[in-house]
Enzyme design. Structure first.
Site, PDB file in Angstrom:
ATOM      1  CG  ASP A  14     -20.694  28.300  -5.865  1.00 40.27           C
ATOM      2  OD1 ASP A  14     -20.060  29.368  -5.828  1.00 40.27           O
ATOM      3  OD2 ASP A  14     -21.941  28.232  -5.838  1.00 40.27           O
ATOM      4  CG  ASP A 133     -28.217  33.731   0.011  1.00 39.54           C
ATOM      5  OD1 ASP A 133     -27.746  34.634  -0.714  1.00 39.54           O
ATOM      6  OD2 ASP A 133     -27.509  32.992   0.707  1.00 39.54           O
TER       7      ASP A 133
HETATM    8  O1  LIG Z   1     -23.938  29.636  -3.906  1.00 42.35           O
HETATM    9  C1  LIG Z   1     -24.724  28.678  -3.843  1.00 42.35           C
HETATM   10  O2  LIG Z   1     -25.054  28.016  -4.867  1.00 42.35           O
HETATM   11  C2  LIG Z   1     -25.299  28.283  -2.522  1.00 42.35           C
HETATM   12  C3  LIG Z   1     -26.204  27.256  -2.496  1.00 42.35           C
HETATM   13  C4  LIG Z   1     -26.753  26.863  -1.292  1.00 42.35           C
HETATM   14  C5  LIG Z   1     -26.365  27.504  -0.139  1.00 42.35           C
HETATM   15  C6  LIG Z   1     -25.456  28.530  -0.149  1.00 42.35           C
HETATM   16  C7  LIG Z   1     -24.903  28.947  -1.341  1.00 42.35           C
HETATM   17  N1  LIG Z   1     -23.980  29.948  -1.443  1.00 42.35           N
HETATM   18  C8  LIG Z   1     -23.567  30.929  -0.535  1.00 42.35           C
HETATM   19  O3  LIG Z   1     -23.173  30.418   0.744  1.00 42.35           O
HETATM   20  C9  LIG Z   1     -23.183  31.504   1.624  1.00 42.35           C
HETATM   21  C10 LIG Z   1     -23.974  31.195   2.861  1.00 42.35           C
HETATM   22  O4  LIG Z   1     -23.261  30.360   3.716  1.00 42.35           O
HETATM   23  P1  LIG Z   1     -23.632  30.396   5.277  1.00 42.35           P
HETATM   24  O5  LIG Z   1     -25.118  30.334   5.357  1.00 42.35           O
HETATM   25  O6  LIG Z   1     -23.075  31.677   5.786  1.00 42.35           O
HETATM   26  O7  LIG Z   1     -22.978  29.186   5.806  1.00 42.35           O
HETATM   27  C11 LIG Z   1     -23.869  32.659   0.945  1.00 42.35           C
HETATM   28  O8  LIG Z   1     -22.894  33.562   0.423  1.00 42.35           O
HETATM   29  C12 LIG Z   1     -24.602  31.954  -0.201  1.00 42.35           C
HETATM   30  O9  LIG Z   1     -24.880  32.850  -1.245  1.00 42.35           O
END
Ligand SMILES: O=C(O)c1ccccc1N[C@@H]1O[C@H](COP(=O)(O)O)[C@@H](O)[C@H]1O
Length: 244
Positions: A14, A133
């Site tokens: 990340d 999520d």
């Molecule tokens: O992975 C994380 O820790 C995380 C924390 C907070 C937000 C998102 C996170 N991860 C991943 O990001 C994508 C979502 O991104 P978007 O909403 O499409 O812009 C998803 O895979 C989350 O698991």
């Protein structure tokens, strides 16, 4: 006789502000930094990873972008990359796919822009996964700061749209080293015939073995983050643990 598939492991990298980080429950400001994302990804590749789960956290939070860096990391890896964070429109989707990644995860867009998500799935098939999520059964988007509907209603809609695969994260578990939410995984597998990648809470080799028990139900893979960075076990040990 059908052979049981082995659980795939996806070490997570990340990225926030150009650094590999781990958050606790996705909370901005909770990060521990682990340095250069390319070095982290290469370390997992050299340890035998088949996949890297690569996330642009700044894009997920809507506060910036590490797009060029993630493209560079993806281009330098030989292993498959699952790319996510901030993929919400045609431009960001095309840029993500142009990195050569194996697939992308849609998060917020699958919750807030269902027509666009349907069209992306129709155009790109299994290059697209959707990240579900959740807190409880309430979906979270926009850096997990905004509620985005009910898990099983959304899953039914995405199934009908032809979504190939789901990445299921228990937000309350993520980064906490408190074990995966196995019941959530069972419930999602019971509700869909699409493969599921488990995310959040892995703390031990026993946790990975417990997720591997769910492969016959439809769990295909597990994302491992904090436990690897905290050296709870090595990736080599993890791969060995799920190999039988
Ligand atoms: O992975 C994380 O820790 C995380 C924390 C907070 C937000 C998102 C996170 N991860 C991943 O990001 C994508 C979502 O991104 P978007 O909403 O499409 O812009 C998803 O895979 C989350 O698991």
């Amino acid at each position: 006789m059908s052979e049981t598939r082995r659980l795939e492991l996806l070490p997570a990298v990340d990225v926030a502000d150009g650094q590999a980080v781990r958050l606790v429950q996705g909370e901005a400001g909770s990060e521990t930094s682990y340095g250069d994302p390319l070095a982290a990804a290469m370390a997992w590749q050299n340890a035998g990873a088949e996949w890297i789960h690569l996330v642009d956290l700044d894009a997920a939070f809507g506060r910036g972008s590490n797009r060029d860096l993630l493209a560079e990391v993806t281009g330098k890896l030989d292993v498959k990359v699952e790319l996510s964070g901030g993929i919400r429109d045609d431009a960001s989707l095309e840029a993500a796919l142009a990195t050569g990644c194996h697939r992308v995860n849609l998060g917020t867009a699958a919750l807030e822009s269902p027509d666009w998500a349907r069209s992306a799935i129709a155009r790109h098939g299994d290059k697209i996964a959707v990240g579900l999520d959740v807190r409880g059964t309430t979906l979270a988007g926009r850096g997990w700061t905004r509620e985005g509907g009910e898990l099983f209603e959304t899953l039914a809609r995405l199934d009908a749209d032809g979504c190939a695969r789901y990445v299921v994260t228990d937000v309350k578990k993520d980064g906490t080293l408190t074990g995966p939410n196995l019941q959530l995984l069972r419930d999602v597998c019971a509700a869909t015939d699409r493969p599921v990648v488990a995310s959040g809470g892995v703390s031990s080799l026993d946790d990975l073995r417990a997720i591997a028990e769910l492969v016959p139900l439809g769990v295909e893979g597990a994302i491992v983050g904090k436990a690897l960075y905290a050296q709870a076990f090595t990736l080599e040990e993890a791969l060995e643990a799920v190999s039988r």
